[in-house]
Motif scaffolding. Structure first.
Motif, PDB file in Angstrom:
ATOM      1  N   SER A  47     -45.098   6.553 -14.446  1.00  0.00           N
ATOM      2  CA  SER A  47     -45.266   5.866 -15.713  1.00  0.00           C
ATOM      3  C   SER A  47     -46.527   5.010 -15.708  1.00  0.00           C
ATOM      4  O   SER A  47     -47.161   4.833 -16.744  1.00  0.00           O
ATOM      5  N   PHE A  48     -46.892   4.495 -14.527  1.00  0.00           N
ATOM      6  CA  PHE A  48     -48.096   3.675 -14.455  1.00  0.00           C
ATOM      7  C   PHE A  48     -49.342   4.509 -14.734  1.00  0.00           C
ATOM      8  O   PHE A  48     -50.265   4.052 -15.420  1.00  0.00           O
ATOM      9  N   LYS A  49     -49.379   5.746 -14.226  1.00  0.00           N
ATOM     10  CA  LYS A  49     -50.534   6.619 -14.485  1.00  0.00           C
ATOM     11  C   LYS A  49     -50.635   6.963 -15.968  1.00  0.00           C
ATOM     12  O   LYS A  49     -51.730   6.922 -16.549  1.00  0.00           O
ATOM     13  N   LEU A 107     -44.246  -4.874 -18.049  1.00  0.00           N
ATOM     14  CA  LEU A 107     -42.954  -4.380 -17.578  1.00  0.00           C
ATOM     15  C   LEU A 107     -43.130  -3.260 -16.557  1.00  0.00           C
ATOM     16  O   LEU A 107     -42.468  -3.247 -15.509  1.00  0.00           O
ATOM     17  N   ILE A 108     -44.051  -2.357 -16.828  1.00  0.00           N
ATOM     18  CA  ILE A 108     -44.306  -1.256 -15.887  1.00  0.00           C
ATOM     19  C   ILE A 108     -44.862  -1.793 -14.578  1.00  0.00           C
ATOM     20  O   ILE A 108     -44.442  -1.375 -13.494  1.00  0.00           O
ATOM     21  N   LYS A 109     -45.794  -2.755 -14.649  1.00  0.00           N
ATOM     22  CA  LYS A 109     -46.389  -3.303 -13.425  1.00  0.00           C
ATOM     23  C   LYS A 109     -45.360  -4.045 -12.582  1.00  0.00           C
ATOM     24  O   LYS A 109     -45.312  -3.878 -11.362  1.00  0.00           O
ATOM     25  N   THR A 124     -42.085  -3.630 -12.566  1.00  0.00           N
ATOM     26  CA  THR A 124     -41.127  -2.662 -12.028  1.00  0.00           C
ATOM     27  C   THR A 124     -41.719  -1.916 -10.850  1.00  0.00           C
ATOM     28  O   THR A 124     -41.039  -1.690  -9.834  1.00  0.00           O
ATOM     29  N   LEU A 125     -42.984  -1.521 -10.941  1.00  0.00           N
ATOM     30  CA  LEU A 125     -43.645  -0.827  -9.844  1.00  0.00           C
ATOM     31  C   LEU A 125     -43.746  -1.721  -8.606  1.00  0.00           C
ATOM     32  O   LEU A 125     -43.455  -1.289  -7.492  1.00  0.00           O
ATOM     33  N   GLU A 126     -44.127  -2.971  -8.811  1.00  0.00           N
ATOM     34  CA  GLU A 126     -44.231  -3.897  -7.681  1.00  0.00           C
ATOM     35  C   GLU A 126     -42.873  -4.128  -7.022  1.00  0.00           C
ATOM     36  O   GLU A 126     -42.757  -4.158  -5.800  1.00  0.00           O
ATOM     37  N   LYS A 127     -41.818  -4.250  -7.826  1.00  0.00           N
ATOM     38  CA  LYS A 127     -40.480  -4.460  -7.286  1.00  0.00           C
ATOM     39  C   LYS A 127     -40.033  -3.245  -6.478  1.00  0.00           C
ATOM     40  O   LYS A 127     -39.468  -3.382  -5.390  1.00  0.00           O
ATOM     41  N   CYS A 128     -40.283  -2.049  -7.016  1.00  0.00           N
ATOM     42  CA  CYS A 128     -39.898  -0.824  -6.299  1.00  0.00           C
ATOM     43  C   CYS A 128     -40.656  -0.700  -4.980  1.00  0.00           C
ATOM     44  O   CYS A 128     -40.070  -0.322  -3.951  1.00  0.00           O
ATOM     45  N   GLN A 129     -41.938  -1.008  -4.984  1.00  0.00           N
ATOM     46  CA  GLN A 129     -42.724  -0.923  -3.751  1.00  0.00           C
ATOM     47  C   GLN A 129     -42.257  -1.965  -2.737  1.00  0.00           C
ATOM     48  O   GLN A 129     -42.156  -1.686  -1.545  1.00  0.00           O
TER      49      GLN A 129
END
Length: 135
Positions: free
Chosen positions: A1-3, A39-41, A43-48
Motif C-alpha cells: 500500500s505504501f508503494k 495512517l499508511i506510514k 501502520t508500516l512502521e508498526k508492522c516492521q
C-alpha cells in the motif's frame, strides 16, 4: 500500500502543477489524502517494528503470487444447459401470440357508472342506562 500511495501522491502533485482549467483542485492537499498517508506510514512502521522483535521474519520486497484456484472445499460447477423445446412450440404457435393481429372488441368499452343512491343512516342516540355496573 505504501508503494501505491507514493505513486498516487506523485500523480496528485503532478496534476496540481499542470496549467489549464481545473488547476484549483489539489488532490494531494485534501484532508483524506493527508490522513491516509500518515495512517499508511504508521501502520508500516508498526508492522516492521513488531516483526523485528516478535516474529523475526524478513519482509519480502514483492508480494508473492497467490494460487487463485482452490483445490479443496469447493464443489465443481455444473454447466447449465437449456432444456429441449417441446414439440408443441412450433413457429405457427408462436405466431399466434402476435397481439397486433387480435380482433377488435367493441364490448371492451367500460360500462357507464350507475348513480349511487344515498342510504338513510339510522338515528342512534347514546344511552346512559345500559344496565352495566362497575363494583
Amino acid at each position: 500500500s505504501f508503494k501505491v500511495f507514493s505513486k498516487a501522491e506523485a500523480l496528485c502533485k503532478e496534476y496540481g502543477e499542470t496549467k489549464g482549467p481545473g488547476t484549483t483542485a489539489k488532490p494531494s492537499g485534501h484532508l483524506f489524502f493527508r490522513k491516509l498517508g500518515s495512517l499508511i506510514k504508521t501502520t508500516l512502521e508498526k508492522c516492521q517494528r513488531e516483526n523485528g522483535f516478535i516474529y523475526f521474519q524478513k519482509v519480502p520486497a514483492e508480494a508473492p503470487q497467490l494460487e487463485l484456484k482452490a483445490n479443496y472445499g469447493l464443489v465443481e460447477p455444473v454447466p447449465f444447459e437449456f432444456p429441449a423445446l417441446n414439440a408443441h412450440w412450433t413457429p405457427e404457435t408462436l405466431a399466434a401470440f402476435d397481439l397486433t393481429k387480435r380482433p377488435k372488441d367493441d364490448t371492451a368499452k367500460p360500462k357507464p357508472d350507475e348513480e349511487v343512491k344515498p342510504l338513510k343512516e339510522p338515528d342512534i342516540k347514546p344511552q346512559k342506562d345500559s344496565g352495566c355496573q362497575i363494583s
